[in-house]
Design a protein around this motif. Structure first.
Motif, mmCIF file in Angstrom:
data_model
loop_
_atom_site.group_PDB
_atom_site.id
_atom_site.type_symbol
_atom_site.label_atom_id
_atom_site.label_comp_id
_atom_site.label_asym_id
_atom_site.label_seq_id
_atom_site.Cartn_x
_atom_site.Cartn_y
_atom_site.Cartn_z
ATOM 1 N N TRP A 100 28.483 64.716 23.626
ATOM 2 C CA TRP A 100 29.852 65.747 22.862
ATOM 3 C C TRP A 100 30.937 64.618 22.682
ATOM 4 C CZ3 TRP A 100 32.389 68.919 20.786
ATOM 5 C CH2 TRP A 100 33.781 68.932 20.860
ATOM 6 N N THR A 143 30.401 62.234 19.378
ATOM 7 C CA THR A 143 30.782 63.244 18.566
ATOM 8 C C THR A 143 32.412 62.910 18.465
ATOM 9 O OG1 THR A 143 29.364 64.522 18.088
ATOM 10 C CG2 THR A 143 31.298 65.374 17.727
ATOM 11 N N LEU A 144 33.194 63.611 19.278
ATOM 12 C CA LEU A 144 34.480 62.848 19.200
ATOM 13 C C LEU A 144 35.142 61.615 19.154
ATOM 14 C CD1 LEU A 144 35.357 65.020 23.050
ATOM 15 C CD2 LEU A 144 35.974 65.806 20.298
ATOM 16 N N ASP A 181 37.101 71.013 12.272
ATOM 17 C CA ASP A 181 36.420 71.454 13.718
ATOM 18 C C ASP A 181 34.693 71.026 14.209
ATOM 19 O OD1 ASP A 181 37.851 73.576 12.485
ATOM 20 O OD2 ASP A 181 36.564 75.351 11.812
ATOM 21 N N LEU A 182 35.249 71.268 15.338
ATOM 22 C CA LEU A 182 34.064 70.692 16.439
ATOM 23 C C LEU A 182 33.952 71.901 17.658
ATOM 24 C CD1 LEU A 182 34.924 67.148 16.644
ATOM 25 C CD2 LEU A 182 33.368 68.131 15.250
ATOM 26 N N VAL A 201 34.455 61.188 15.534
ATOM 27 C CA VAL A 201 35.810 61.724 14.626
ATOM 28 C C VAL A 201 37.023 61.028 14.732
ATOM 29 C CG1 VAL A 201 37.049 64.003 14.599
ATOM 30 C CG2 VAL A 201 34.380 64.153 14.975
ATOM 31 N N GLN A 240 31.287 70.715 13.248
ATOM 32 C CA GLN A 240 30.902 70.696 14.511
ATOM 33 C C GLN A 240 30.069 70.507 15.516
ATOM 34 O OE1 GLN A 240 32.404 73.930 14.322
ATOM 35 N NE2 GLN A 240 31.965 74.003 12.928
ATOM 36 N N SER A 241 29.304 69.360 14.772
ATOM 37 C CA SER A 241 28.789 68.008 15.561
ATOM 38 C C SER A 241 28.470 67.450 14.441
ATOM 39 C CB SER A 241 27.398 68.330 15.966
ATOM 40 O OG SER A 241 26.894 67.383 16.675
ATOM 41 N N ILE A 253 42.255 68.580 14.713
ATOM 42 C CA ILE A 253 41.053 68.859 15.582
ATOM 43 C C ILE A 253 40.882 70.122 16.204
ATOM 44 C CG2 ILE A 253 39.094 67.683 16.975
ATOM 45 C CD1 ILE A 253 40.052 64.872 16.416
ATOM 46 N N CYS A 265 38.304 72.323 18.856
ATOM 47 C CA CYS A 265 37.228 72.097 19.502
ATOM 48 C C CYS A 265 37.437 73.487 20.203
ATOM 49 C CB CYS A 265 37.752 71.077 20.554
ATOM 50 S SG CYS A 265 38.359 69.605 20.563
#
Length: 375
Positions: free
Chosen positions: A169, A172-173, A156-157, A176, A119-120, A184, A186
């Motif tokens: 955001w 985070t991307l 999963d984000l 990952v 998620q984050s 991935i 989103c």
């Protein structure tokens, strides 16, 4: 082609504040009886031995099961369905609920794809979401999985989280992507009725990004992931070449699947079935009736065409006109002439060569497009 197999595990250590999935905390005492019920329910499908195309164990949190319980469940499923070694076999593995021993067991049991609900990559936002893990937990689990030989991992984000800014955001991307998972997903946060977030939203206690920022987050993810070698193959999903989720593609292509467990759905031989939601009642129904169906619906040609359209349009490449005609014996134009014309007029879909697909505007307004085929 045989059906996909979905198994629902409705147990969680703690239910997240935004979650409206069929999941429950503090019911681990039911797990052993629940596994027995799932394996008994599998006996409804004896003709699918050796035919299962994909397996996905989701939840809830499947990895709250102990190693002994996972062995019983997965070993039982493999025996009952004769699951082949080359089948894509996914287990959702929430950070903080797995360790090296449990991951090693999953690998030994033939699980070849993991899906981490991250998620984050911001601990502050994870607390806001009510997640039980932190970023360090995920990193440990991810690195351990790679060491054990898992070479097909999804992350999963979530975007649109309360208090989330665009730069956060993007961070985070970036973090990952640096790990180079094979897949991935989103998803934008949805405020669902019945959740703690819904009450907070109604009480004006959720500071959500505005709609323009939320859309900017989505398209920034598309840009960043595509530029880093990920194929944008479905509205919310990105994969390295050859790592598209075959199980979910079964859903999006409107092909048959079997669902086992509380609240699971099955689409099998022109019928859709829905199971009892509450685990205690599901267990009781299976013990007494062999099945736990609470809904049974015949899918006629008209409904099948509609589902084929609104599911298939989730795919970025859309729907092949010939595939529609071969399946239903009628051209797409003859079946949906007025609706196709309307969507074209408003720039929500595009027709090119042999296929129809959503435009960028159509992706942003995808629910409106799908409703055209559901009415």
């Amino acid at each position: 082609m045989g059906p996909g197999l979905y198994v629902h595990i409705p147990f969680c250590k703690r239910k997240c504040l935004y979650c409206d999935f069929n999941s429950y905390q503090s019911k681990e005492y039911l797990i052993d009886d629940y596994i027995d019920a799932v394996l008994k329910e599998a006996d409804l499908y004896p003709n699918e031995n050796g035919n299962i195309e994909t397996v996905f164990i989701g939840g809830g949190t499947p990895t709250v099961l102990s190693s002994k319980q996972l062995l019983k469940l997965i070993g039982g499923l493999r025996d009952k369905f004769g699951i082949r070694d080359n089948v894509e076999f996914t287990v959702e593995a929430n950070p903080g609920t797995v360790d090296r021993d449990k991951l090693s067991l999953l690998r030994d049991l033939g699980v070849n794809r993991l899906s981490f609900g991250v998620q984050s990559m911001d601990d502050r936002l994870l607390k806001i979401l009510g997640r039980i893990h932190d970023v360090c937990d995920f990193m440990e689990n991810f690195n351990e999985a790679k060491k054990l030989g898992f070479d097909n991992i999804n992350v999963d984000l979530m975007f649109g989280i309360p208090g989330q800014a665009l730069y956060g955001w993007i961070k985070t991307l970036e973090e990952v992507v640096s790990l180079q998972p094979e897949h991935i997903s989103c998803y934008g946060l949805m405020i669902e009725e019945g959740t703690p977030y819904y009450k907070m939203y109604k009480d004006n206690r959720l500071s959500l990004p505005d709609e323009d920022t939320e859309r900017e987050m989505y398209w920034k993810a598309v840009q960043m992931l595509e530029s880093n070698g990920y194929l944008h193959y479905e509205i919310s999903n990105f994969a390295k070449k050859g790592y598209e989720c075959r199980h979910n593609i079964i859903y999006w292509c409107d092909k048959p699947y079997i669902g086992l467990g509380a609240g699971a759905h099955t689409y099998y031989k022109d019928y859709r079935f829905a199971n009892e939601l509450i685990p205690e009642k599901y267990i009781e129904f299976i013990r007494n009736n062999d099945n736990a169906f609470t809904q049974r619906e015949y899918i006629d040609k008209r409904n099948e065409m509609a589902e084929f359209m609104f599911m298939g349009l989730r795919l970025i490449n859309g729907i092949k006109l010939k595939e529609f005609e071969d399946r239903f014996g009628v051209s797409l134009y003859n079946a949906y002439d007025n609706r196709i014309a309307k969507l074209l007029k408003f720039g929500l879909i595009e027709l090119q060569d042999d296929r129809v697909y959503l435009t960028k505007k159509g992706i942003d307004l995808s629910n409106q497009v799908f409703m055209e085929f559901m009415n």
